[in-house]
Design an enzyme around this catalytic site. Structure first.
Site, PDB file in Angstrom:
ATOM      1  N   GLN A   1      -4.033  -1.273   6.049  1.00 21.93           N
ATOM      2  CA  GLN A   1      -3.625  -1.590   7.418  1.00 21.93           C
ATOM      3  C   GLN A   1      -3.245  -0.305   8.143  1.00 21.93           C
ATOM      4  O   GLN A   1      -2.851   0.677   7.514  1.00 21.93           O
ATOM      5  CB  GLN A   1      -2.450  -2.564   7.422  1.00 21.93           C
ATOM      6  CG  GLN A   1      -2.812  -3.942   6.877  1.00 21.93           C
ATOM      7  CD  GLN A   1      -1.627  -4.880   6.814  1.00 21.93           C
ATOM      8  OE1 GLN A   1      -0.487  -4.466   6.600  1.00 21.93           O
ATOM      9  NE2 GLN A   1      -1.887  -6.165   6.982  1.00 21.93           N
TER      10      GLN A   1
ATOM     11  N   ASP B   1      -0.454   0.035   3.639  1.00 18.80           N
ATOM     12  CA  ASP B   1      -0.230   0.081   5.078  1.00 18.80           C
ATOM     13  C   ASP B   1       0.105   1.518   5.456  1.00 18.80           C
ATOM     14  O   ASP B   1       1.181   2.027   5.112  1.00 18.80           O
ATOM     15  CB  ASP B   1       0.908  -0.869   5.459  1.00 18.80           C
ATOM     16  CG  ASP B   1       1.074  -1.014   6.960  1.00 18.80           C
ATOM     17  OD1 ASP B   1       1.033   0.009   7.670  1.00 18.80           O
ATOM     18  OD2 ASP B   1       1.275  -2.152   7.433  1.00 18.80           O
TER      19      ASP B   1
ATOM     20  N   GLU C   1      -2.847  -3.777  12.322  1.00 17.42           N
ATOM     21  CA  GLU C   1      -1.565  -4.481  12.380  1.00 17.42           C
ATOM     22  C   GLU C   1      -0.596  -3.646  13.214  1.00 17.42           C
ATOM     23  O   GLU C   1       0.262  -2.940  12.699  1.00 17.42           O
ATOM     24  CB  GLU C   1      -0.996  -4.720  10.977  1.00 17.42           C
ATOM     25  CG  GLU C   1       0.206  -5.664  10.998  1.00 17.42           C
ATOM     26  CD  GLU C   1       0.900  -5.795   9.661  1.00 17.42           C
ATOM     27  OE1 GLU C   1       1.382  -6.893   9.352  1.00 17.42           O
ATOM     28  OE2 GLU C   1       0.973  -4.796   8.919  1.00 17.42           O
TER      29      GLU C   1
ATOM     30  N   GLU D   1       3.202  -5.200  -0.933  1.00 22.80           N
ATOM     31  CA  GLU D   1       3.230  -4.155   0.099  1.00 22.80           C
ATOM     32  C   GLU D   1       4.601  -3.510   0.194  1.00 22.80           C
ATOM     33  O   GLU D   1       5.595  -4.192   0.460  1.00 22.80           O
ATOM     34  CB  GLU D   1       2.875  -4.758   1.459  1.00 22.80           C
ATOM     35  CG  GLU D   1       2.895  -3.750   2.595  1.00 22.80           C
ATOM     36  CD  GLU D   1       2.606  -4.372   3.953  1.00 22.80           C
ATOM     37  OE1 GLU D   1       2.291  -3.625   4.886  1.00 22.80           O
ATOM     38  OE2 GLU D   1       2.697  -5.614   4.067  1.00 22.80           O
TER      39      GLU D   1
END
Length: 251
Positions: A196, A170, A232, A135
């Site tokens: 996310q 993300d 998240e 990530e």
């Protein structure tokens, strides 16, 4: 549209097993964790079974957070510690039935060291049916993290060419570093293993800020994304009070 509760940021006022039950009660379709290792895997597995929720992913150990670590798997001189952290996370993930492990590179790391750690992780996890995730983290929240852009992550994935090495996409981090979230998703979709979300720029609930998730998430679905999307974010107040966004998206 289904969502996964990231229990590293949601319901942090209670033990992990209680967070799992809270996620079920709130209507989440899955959960994910940061570092669940203080809770016995057998207890987590039993709770997941009781709640009938899958665990999508968990992270390798961040190292010593108090000393400034935020992942260790790309750090020269700590290769054996990194291998131990990878083994710990993969073993725990297999015991609880998780689907993926996010291998955290760390700050001030070395790309070659990270590639070697990822190769080790992919080799170890493949027979267990586990994916390995990497990530990119934005430099405002995590200065000097080895991966800060999706292009860097893409290069690592293509270098190793392992079918179980995938990108953690993300939206919060991508937006803060690169912008053009939908464009980046469209380009990178074949490499993405998990998504996310959080508001930009405050990382709050995804119902305000610079990203219109009410428009973006249906586009992800239209493009073929069918898996739960990870929530998240940092709630302002209680987690329960922050969940109006999910009810709206499901309606």
């Amino acid at each position: 549209m289904q969502f996964s509760a990231n229990l590293g940021l949601l319901w942090t006022d209670r033990p992990l097993v209680a967070r799992i039950h809270a996620a079920k009660a709130a209507g989440f379709a899955a959960v994910e964790c940061h570092w669940p290792f203080d809770t016995p895997a057998s207890m987590v597995k039993r709770t997941l079974t009781e709640a009938n929720l899958p665990m999508l992913a968990l992270n390798t150990s961040p190292g010593d957070l108090a000393s400034g670590d935020f992942g260790i798997c790309a750090l020269k001189g700590r290769e054996e510690e990194a291998k131990a952290a990878i083994c710990e996370a993969i073993t725990y993930a297999a015991e609880v039935g998780a689907r993926a492990v996010h291998v955290m590179a760390g700050k001030g790391g070395d790309q070659n060291v990270f590639i070697e750690a990822l190769e080790f992780a992919c080799e170890l996890s493949a027979p267990l049916g586990l994916d390995i995730l990497i990530e990119p983290l934005n430099p405002y929240d995590v200065p000097d993290y080895l991966l800060s852009t999706t292009d860097q992550a893409k290069a690592a994935i293509e270098t190793l060419n392992r079918p179980n090495l995938k990108l953690m996409f993300d939206c919060y981090h991508v937006a803060r570093t690169e912008g053009a979230v939908l464009e980046r998703f469209t380009t990178l979709q074949p490499l993405i293993g998990h998504i996310q979300i959080a508001a930009v720029p405050d990382r709050g609930a995804p119902d305000h800020g610079d990203i219109a998730y009410s428009t973006l998430l249906p586009e992800f679905s239209r493009l073929g994304w069918q898996h739960p999307i990870g929530a998240e974010y940092r709630p302002e107040g209680t987690t329960e009070a922050s969940l109006g966004w999910m009810r709206d998206f499901k309606s």
